[in-house]
Motif scaffolding. Sequence first.
Motif, PDB file in Angstrom:
ATOM      1  N   CYS A 228       1.760  -0.351  -3.310  1.00 51.45           N
ATOM      2  CA  CYS A 228       1.047   0.874  -2.949  1.00 51.45           C
ATOM      3  C   CYS A 228       1.541   1.972  -3.955  1.00 51.45           C
ATOM      4  CB  CYS A 228       1.416   1.329  -1.621  1.00 51.45           C
ATOM      5  SG  CYS A 228       0.604   0.176  -0.348  1.00 51.45           S
ATOM      6  N   CYS A 247      -0.236  -4.243  -1.613  1.00 52.53           N
ATOM      7  CA  CYS A 247      -1.209  -3.090  -1.302  1.00 52.53           C
ATOM      8  C   CYS A 247      -2.362  -3.748  -1.063  1.00 52.53           C
ATOM      9  CB  CYS A 247      -1.344  -2.214  -2.484  1.00 52.53           C
ATOM     10  SG  CYS A 247      -2.500  -0.897  -2.249  1.00 52.53           S
ATOM     11  N   LEU A 248      -2.772  -3.781  -0.059  1.00 55.54           N
ATOM     12  CA  LEU A 248      -4.092  -4.459   0.318  1.00 55.54           C
ATOM     13  C   LEU A 248      -5.365  -3.653  -0.041  1.00 55.54           C
ATOM     14  CD1 LEU A 248      -3.596  -6.308   3.816  1.00 55.54           C
ATOM     15  CD2 LEU A 248      -2.767  -6.580   1.790  1.00 55.54           C
ATOM     16  N   GLY A 249      -5.168  -2.457  -0.525  1.00 55.80           N
ATOM     17  CA  GLY A 249      -6.305  -1.427  -1.091  1.00 55.80           C
ATOM     18  C   GLY A 249      -6.607  -1.807  -2.586  1.00 55.80           C
ATOM     19  N   TRP A 285       1.570   1.612   3.881  1.00 59.86           N
ATOM     20  CA  TRP A 285      -0.025   1.560   3.778  1.00 59.86           C
ATOM     21  C   TRP A 285      -0.598   2.704   4.394  1.00 59.86           C
ATOM     22  CZ3 TRP A 285      -0.931  -3.909   6.509  1.00 59.86           C
ATOM     23  CH2 TRP A 285      -0.376  -5.021   5.377  1.00 59.86           C
ATOM     24  N   CYS A 288      -0.826   5.438   1.664  1.00 66.20           N
ATOM     25  CA  CYS A 288      -1.255   4.999   0.309  1.00 66.20           C
ATOM     26  C   CYS A 288      -3.087   5.079   0.367  1.00 66.20           C
ATOM     27  CB  CYS A 288      -1.199   3.297  -0.085  1.00 66.20           C
ATOM     28  SG  CYS A 288      -2.363   2.651  -1.163  1.00 66.20           S
ATOM     29  N   CYS A 291      -4.918   1.809   0.486  1.00 59.78           N
ATOM     30  CA  CYS A 291      -5.050   1.156   1.558  1.00 59.78           C
ATOM     31  C   CYS A 291      -5.762   2.123   2.630  1.00 59.78           C
ATOM     32  CB  CYS A 291      -3.740   0.954   2.085  1.00 59.78           C
ATOM     33  SG  CYS A 291      -2.831  -0.251   1.170  1.00 59.78           S
TER      34      CYS A 291
HETATM   35 ZN    ZN Z   1      -1.669   0.353  -0.809  1.00 60.42          ZN
END
Ligand code: ZN
Length: 498
Positions: A228, A247-249, A285, A288, A291
């Motif tokens: 992130c 970072c899932l974004g 998260w 971020c 995210c």
């Molecule tokens: Zn992230």
Amino acid sequence: MLLIPYPNGEVIQNPGLFVLGNAFSIAITKDTFGFASRQLKSWLTDTCNLTVTLAEPGHSSSIQFRESSGKLPKEGYSIYVSSTGCMLEAESAVGAFYAVQTFKQLIDARNGTIPCCEIHDSPSFSWRGLLLDATRTFCPLPEMFRLLDLASSLKLNILHWHLTDDQGWRLAIDGYPNLTNSSPQFYSKEDVRKVLSYASERNITIIPEIDMPGHFIAALASYPQFSCTGGPFSIPQGEGIFSELLCLGKEEALIFAKSVINEVCDLFPAPFIHLGGDEIPLIRWKECSDCQKKMKELGLKEEKELLRWFANTMAHVAKEKEKTIIFWDDSIDEHYDPSIVCQIWNPLRNERKTVGKRSLIMSNYFYTYLNLSHSIIPFRAAYRYGALLNGKTNRRSNIMGGEFLLWTEDIHTRKERDKHLFPRLVAGAETLWTDPSRLDWKRFSKSYKMCNERLFTSIVAQTRPFFANPPRLYCKIRRYLEYRRVRKNSKKSGITKL
Ligand code: ZN
Ligand code: ACM
């Protein structure tokens, strides 16, 4: 009869003995029993100083293997010993291998005799595991082989191989060659294949664990673009719960996760892959923008929903490879994909909330964490785990079995490893193999004394009886203090709700 793990079926001792001659042969009746018979030959030669030859199928012989033709479960076997000969009967190579593990214990190596008997045996649980953390302390191949030998002699059939964590990434991944840069020692694919082949002969399935999206700093040290904040990151020294996550974004971070899962699924034949999912502070998260944008796109309000989305998405990726994912129980609720297997560990979590109808692997902190001192988990507590599992199994049929765990932040040498594993792993193995109605602590302690030196010849140390079972009050206090320590660490790391 004093056997470990104690057979889960009839054990009948008859009068008389079979005397192993000084030159005899073992008959093999089927190719698939070849490994078991060779193992028995080496044991008789090395431990009992006997001259043994392997006979061709059909030739008469004093020790015979026989196929049971549909009578026994896959891992089951029967042993028949009379004064004229011994018969080891099994359905499969696995059963024959387990028959040999029991047969070895029947032999009195001092005078080469075996009591006349009949034994029928098959396991209580199908998942009987040892977790080895090869991340905090790397475990070289010869040591892996030694542990596989020990585990298989206890009829354990799962090695849960913890391969990645904050402190190291120990598995070479072709698509992301820099992952192992932060870890001076790691397993090449060729190394893994060697371990897989050694384990498979001994009926051990290797379950790889690639811990995501937390416990992830070693990966971020090489690929900070998947975080992130952008980093930089350095490998932490010592234990802890750290905030840095995948970072899932970021699209490339998700591609990374999927590619790694695909590669690991291709390398390991097991139908399961463990994806961790434990101890995830959500602070990064929350802060971020990538995210947060992703959450908006997906219509999610809370970060814990993002974690659930990740688990469900990765479960789908694994499904395309015909694999099922396993997740630690920290965040699992009924909205997680029902295929996801939940591994119970967390002492701060109310277990009932997590489970639903999904399959479970049991590894409760205060019974199975063999890295903890014997004053927190005494020898007798590891044995009591069987009774606890039985109580739960009566209520729920979705328990696949259990695992005993060796985390290695503070365990670096073979001696330390053995002192933590022995004697508790032996107790643990019996509780996973033997139905609780047949468990008996007094018989088990006696068997352990008898078998110990003969069976576990490769161990270099073990915790002595007094220290393995400290006084109860002292253990109670130590457990209470440990519980407080875990709770404090969780709070400090920002995991407030479990
Ligand atoms: Zn992230
Ligand atoms: C764990 O001990 N964090 C699974």
